[in-house]
Design a protein around this motif. Structure first.
Motif, mmCIF file in Angstrom:
data_model
loop_
_atom_site.group_PDB
_atom_site.id
_atom_site.type_symbol
_atom_site.label_atom_id
_atom_site.label_comp_id
_atom_site.label_asym_id
_atom_site.label_seq_id
_atom_site.Cartn_x
_atom_site.Cartn_y
_atom_site.Cartn_z
ATOM 1 N N ALA A 184 12.232 -0.096 12.701
ATOM 2 C CA ALA A 184 13.482 -0.503 13.361
ATOM 3 C C ALA A 184 14.650 -0.616 12.394
ATOM 4 C CB ALA A 184 13.273 -1.827 14.094
ATOM 5 N N ASN A 185 14.442 -1.242 11.255
ATOM 6 C CA ASN A 185 15.540 -1.388 10.298
ATOM 7 C C ASN A 185 16.091 -0.038 9.851
ATOM 8 O OD1 ASN A 185 15.283 -4.154 10.410
ATOM 9 N ND2 ASN A 185 14.521 -4.416 8.333
ATOM 10 N N ALA A 186 15.182 0.877 9.483
ATOM 11 C CA ALA A 186 15.608 2.197 9.020
ATOM 12 C C ALA A 186 16.287 2.976 10.142
ATOM 13 C CB ALA A 186 14.402 2.970 8.497
ATOM 14 N N ARG A 187 15.762 2.854 11.336
ATOM 15 C CA ARG A 187 16.289 3.604 12.485
ATOM 16 C C ARG A 187 17.706 3.159 12.832
ATOM 17 N NH1 ARG A 187 12.282 2.377 15.409
ATOM 18 N NH2 ARG A 187 13.277 0.829 16.748
ATOM 19 N N GLU A 188 17.973 1.879 12.668
ATOM 20 C CA GLU A 188 19.260 1.312 13.083
ATOM 21 C C GLU A 188 20.198 1.033 11.921
ATOM 22 O OE1 GLU A 188 17.095 -1.055 16.809
ATOM 23 O OE2 GLU A 188 17.791 -2.138 15.020
ATOM 24 N N GLY A 189 19.751 1.261 10.696
ATOM 25 C CA GLY A 189 20.598 0.985 9.536
ATOM 26 C C GLY A 189 20.806 -0.496 9.289
ATOM 27 N N ILE A 190 19.782 -1.289 9.624
ATOM 28 C CA ILE A 190 19.848 -2.735 9.450
ATOM 29 C C ILE A 190 19.043 -3.128 8.202
ATOM 30 C CG2 ILE A 190 19.224 -4.980 10.443
ATOM 31 C CD1 ILE A 190 21.438 -3.638 11.994
ATOM 32 N N ALA A 191 19.635 -3.927 7.327
ATOM 33 C CA ALA A 191 18.943 -4.448 6.148
ATOM 34 C C ALA A 191 18.274 -3.300 5.381
ATOM 35 C CB ALA A 191 17.938 -5.524 6.552
ATOM 36 N N ILE A 192 16.944 -3.410 5.097
ATOM 37 C CA ILE A 192 16.232 -2.349 4.389
ATOM 38 C C ILE A 192 14.992 -1.951 5.177
ATOM 39 C CG2 ILE A 192 17.029 -3.129 2.124
ATOM 40 C CD1 ILE A 192 14.173 -4.298 1.702
ATOM 41 N N ASP A 193 14.423 -0.812 4.795
ATOM 42 C CA ASP A 193 13.241 -0.301 5.474
ATOM 43 C C ASP A 193 11.987 -1.023 4.996
ATOM 44 O OD1 ASP A 193 11.556 1.305 6.985
ATOM 45 O OD2 ASP A 193 11.602 2.986 5.572
ATOM 46 N N TRP A 194 11.042 -1.202 5.911
ATOM 47 C CA TRP A 194 9.715 -1.670 5.528
ATOM 48 C C TRP A 194 9.053 -0.633 4.613
ATOM 49 C CZ3 TRP A 194 6.626 -5.943 6.580
ATOM 50 C CH2 TRP A 194 7.122 -6.869 7.519
ATOM 51 N N PRO A 195 8.267 -1.069 3.626
ATOM 52 C CA PRO A 195 7.547 -0.114 2.779
ATOM 53 C C PRO A 195 6.204 0.311 3.359
ATOM 54 C CG PRO A 195 7.224 -2.320 1.940
ATOM 55 C CD PRO A 195 8.145 -2.450 3.135
ATOM 56 N N ILE A 196 5.871 -0.187 4.540
ATOM 57 C CA ILE A 196 4.601 0.158 5.189
ATOM 58 C C ILE A 196 4.874 0.596 6.624
ATOM 59 C CG2 ILE A 196 3.230 -1.422 3.770
ATOM 60 C CD1 ILE A 196 3.176 -3.338 6.192
ATOM 61 N N ARG A 197 3.859 1.226 7.207
ATOM 62 C CA ARG A 197 3.894 1.617 8.603
ATOM 63 C C ARG A 197 2.627 1.100 9.292
ATOM 64 N NH1 ARG A 197 8.483 2.025 7.529
ATOM 65 N NH2 ARG A 197 9.832 3.871 7.681
ATOM 66 N N TYR A 198 2.577 1.296 10.606
ATOM 67 C CA TYR A 198 1.446 0.775 11.374
ATOM 68 C C TYR A 198 0.110 1.300 10.864
ATOM 69 C CZ TYR A 198 -1.701 -0.187 15.246
ATOM 70 O OH TYR A 198 -2.783 -0.609 16.002
ATOM 71 N N LYS A 199 0.055 2.551 10.456
ATOM 72 C CA LYS A 199 -1.211 3.125 9.991
ATOM 73 C C LYS A 199 -1.726 2.402 8.746
ATOM 74 C CE LYS A 199 1.068 6.796 7.291
ATOM 75 N NZ LYS A 199 0.769 6.209 5.958
ATOM 76 N N ASP A 200 -0.825 1.826 7.962
ATOM 77 C CA ASP A 200 -1.237 1.110 6.746
ATOM 78 C C ASP A 200 -1.913 -0.217 7.055
ATOM 79 O OD1 ASP A 200 -0.069 3.025 4.907
ATOM 80 O OD2 ASP A 200 1.882 2.246 5.545
ATOM 81 N N ILE A 201 -1.540 -0.819 8.153
ATOM 82 C CA ILE A 201 -2.046 -2.159 8.466
ATOM 83 C C ILE A 201 -3.034 -2.169 9.628
ATOM 84 C CG2 ILE A 201 -0.142 -2.775 10.020
ATOM 85 C CD1 ILE A 201 -0.195 -5.581 8.851
ATOM 86 N N SER A 202 -3.090 -1.072 10.395
ATOM 87 C CA SER A 202 -3.955 -1.027 11.574
ATOM 88 C C SER A 202 -5.409 -1.402 11.282
ATOM 89 C CB SER A 202 -3.885 0.361 12.218
ATOM 90 O OG SER A 202 -4.783 0.460 13.299
ATOM 91 N N PRO A 203 -6.054 -0.846 10.251
ATOM 92 C CA PRO A 203 -7.452 -1.237 10.007
ATOM 93 C C PRO A 203 -7.604 -2.695 9.623
ATOM 94 C CG PRO A 203 -6.635 0.173 8.243
ATOM 95 C CD PRO A 203 -5.618 0.217 9.332
#
Length: 574
Positions: free
Chosen positions: A138-157
């Motif tokens: 969301a942050n990266a998509r909307e130009g808000i604050a900074i991007d997360w360094p992880i995605r769902y695939k990183d935390i899903s397991p």
């Protein structure tokens, strides 16, 4: 269940130190101990052992001196904690005495705390929802604050890993933006909730209605039973401490699991003052601790440190950990430490009454209401031009009024008494939970002069809900009223009491994760960029807030970070 080990070794040296024993601290302790590390858990407050230290767990209101209310003296002691609406005679011992542990508010901040072994894992609301890439991007998509360094695939397991141990009851919905998890059977909806579900889903194709996904054992698995945990009894007295271990808490689950490895030591009454930093190695070597009772300072040493004191307390410790290398707080090269405070805003929605179902009731006191997932700003079709992000509804449900309907009513005799035992009419409420954006100027700092009784500079909060949240609240309230009307409710009234940031008890941010050390405090593994043997896995690490509860994400991030920190190829680098 055996009490937790509180014997500290004479050398004061451990493989790992965990600051805090709550949601993330308990998980850090479990994972570190199970991986063979001798681990010291430092807890600011008193010891709370499972079951034996839950004094009100079996009491009814009439067993208490003030029928569950607070006397004048306690109202003063807990004058901030009571803003949450959770604190009463049956729970006050699990909340912080505000007179003994003060802070300052440039703008109102409702810091709801529990300083004792287990922390707020004893009193939390237990809702557990996975985040999705809608949140992580969301942050990266909307130009808000900074991007997360992880995605769902990183935390899903890691979500799956912690869900199985915790025990989450819930219904699978197949939604991309609210991923399904490892669920136990869901709690049932009552008749009016089922009616509401039918009517709302008939009217709105994109608004599924389900029971809350909550950390209650509806069908305990062998690994739950091994720890002495049992099935939820539908008493809805969770915040008093559950003698059955039916809901997840550090006291009932992670700390006992850590304790059985013989690698755990818990030191209560231990106020973490600051981290000890070695200028030559560029590593933290330990933690300075003030005994909360004697005020004596002691140093404990370890090669690996996990900060899990809760977001604001962790930031207080890091800001107070100054050195020549870090004059503004440990790891604070970016200047972001203390900034970007977030929470969830709620206490907004609608309620109404319903004529019908007089021949039906429900059994027990189910500790979870219904849940309506986010349906706004998912895509172009659902876009709302008035605000970014979204909201869901929880803390909602239907029930019948009871004997309290007779309070202040005039009446005497057998007929009046009998009427008090007859259930009243049905009513239902919907309460929204909305996302708070990460604003840089929502911040916390150390007071330049004023210190608490343990010698730490007290915190000064300067944070507020802004226009995006206020606009969202209007829509939450309007939608709630509309859905109740669709379901046939009458006498519908709306409510909007925002309180201050913090009242959602999901305060987060202040030591955010990111890819660039110039704009963040932590990397994608929850390590401090410039002090790699220090990890932060409580709410301080969050880069955005989503609109769903964060605790299961803290747990997953903690287990993931411990796994990273203890891999052979990473140990030497730490």
């Amino acid at each position: 269940m055996a009490n937790l080990n509180t014997t500290v070794n004479k050398s004061h040296r451990y493989d790992a130190i965990v600051i805090g024993s709550g949601m993330s601290g308990g998980w850090a302790a479990k994972e570190l101990c199970e991986k063979g590390l001798k681990t010291l858990v430092l807890e600011k407050g008193r010891m709370v052992n499972h079951v034996e230290d839950y004094p009100t767990m079996m009491q009814d209101h009439w067993d208490m001196d003030h029928r569950g209310g607070l006397n004048y003296e306690d109202q003063q002691k807990y004058h901030i904690q009571t803003r949450s609406g959770f604190v009463g005679e049956s729970t006050k011992h699990f909340f912080t005495n505000d007179l003994n542990d003060p802070y300052e508010e440039t703008k109102r901040f409702d810091w709801i705390r529990g300083n004792h072994v287990g922390g707020r894992s004893i009193t939390w609301g237990k809702h557990c929802y996975r985040w999705s890439d809608l949140d992580f991007t969301a942050n990266a998509r909307e130009g808000i604050a900074i991007d997360w360094p992880i995605r769902y695939k990183d935390i899903s397991p890691w979500y799956a890993y912690v869900e199985k141990f915790v025990g989450i009851s819930g219904e699978k919905l197949g939604l991309d933006h609210l991923p399904d998890g490892e669920f136990l059977p869901p709690m049932d909806l009552n008749c009016l909730e089922k009616h509401f579900k039918q009517e709302v889903m008939k009217k709105y194709g994109n608004r599924p209605v389900t029971c809350g996904r909550v950390a209650h054992l509806t069908e305990p698995q062998p690994w739950h039973l091994e720890l002495g945990r049992g099935q939820c009894q539908n008493r809805n007295r969770c915040s008093r401490g559950c003698p059955y271990g039916a809901y997840f808490s550090s006291n009932a689950a992670t700390l006992p699991a850590a304790n059985r490895t013989n690698n755990l030591a818990v030191r209560p009454n231990s106020v973490a003052h600051s981290l000890i930093y070695d200028e030559k190695t560029g590593r933290a070597t330990g933690v300075r601790v003030v005994d909360s009772e004697t005020k004596a300072m002691t140093e404990f040493y370890a090669s690996l440190i996990f900060c899990c004191a809760s977001s604001m307390a962790t930031t207080q410790i890091l800001l107070n950990s100054t050195s020549t290398r870090f004059p503004n707080g440990l790891g604070n090269d970016s200047g972001e430490l203390g900034h970007n405070i977030m929470d969830h805003h709620y206490h907004v929605g609608a309620m109404g009454s319903y004529d019908g179902f007089e021949d039906q009731y429900y059994k027990g006191r189910k500790p979870a209401g219904l849940f309506i997932p986010r349906y706004v700003n998912l895509d172009e079709k659902s876009k709302n031009p008035n605000f970014l992000r979204g909201y869901d509804y929880q803390g909602a449900g239907a029930g019948r009024s009871n004997w309290s309907a007779g309070v202040n009513e005039q009446g005497v005799g057998a007929a009046f008494k009998e009427s008090l035992f007859k259930p009243g009419g049905w009513g239902m409420g919907l309460m929204g939970f909305g996302e708070v954006l990460p604003y840089h100027d929502n911040k916390v700092t150390l007071h330049p002069d004023r210190k608490d009784q343990w010698g730490l500079p007290i915190l000064v909060f300067d944070a507020e809900f802004k226009q995006n949240e206020l606009s969202m609240r209007k829509q939450i309230m309007a939608d709630a009223a509309e859905m109740l009307e669709v379901a046939g409710m009458k006498n519908i009234t709306t409510f909007d009491y925002s309180g201050g940031i913090g009242v959602g008890v999901h305060e987060m941010g202040t030591a955010r994760m990111g890819r660039d050390p110039k704009t963040s405090v932590l990397n994608g593994n929850n390590q401090i960029h410039s002090v790699p043997n220090v990890f932060v896995t409580d709410g301080a690490c969050m880069t955005s807030s989503s609109c769903v509860n964060p605790s299961i994400t803290y747990m997953a991030l903690t287990a993931r970070a411990v796994d990273f920190a203890t891999k052979p190829q990473n140990k030497t680098a730490l």
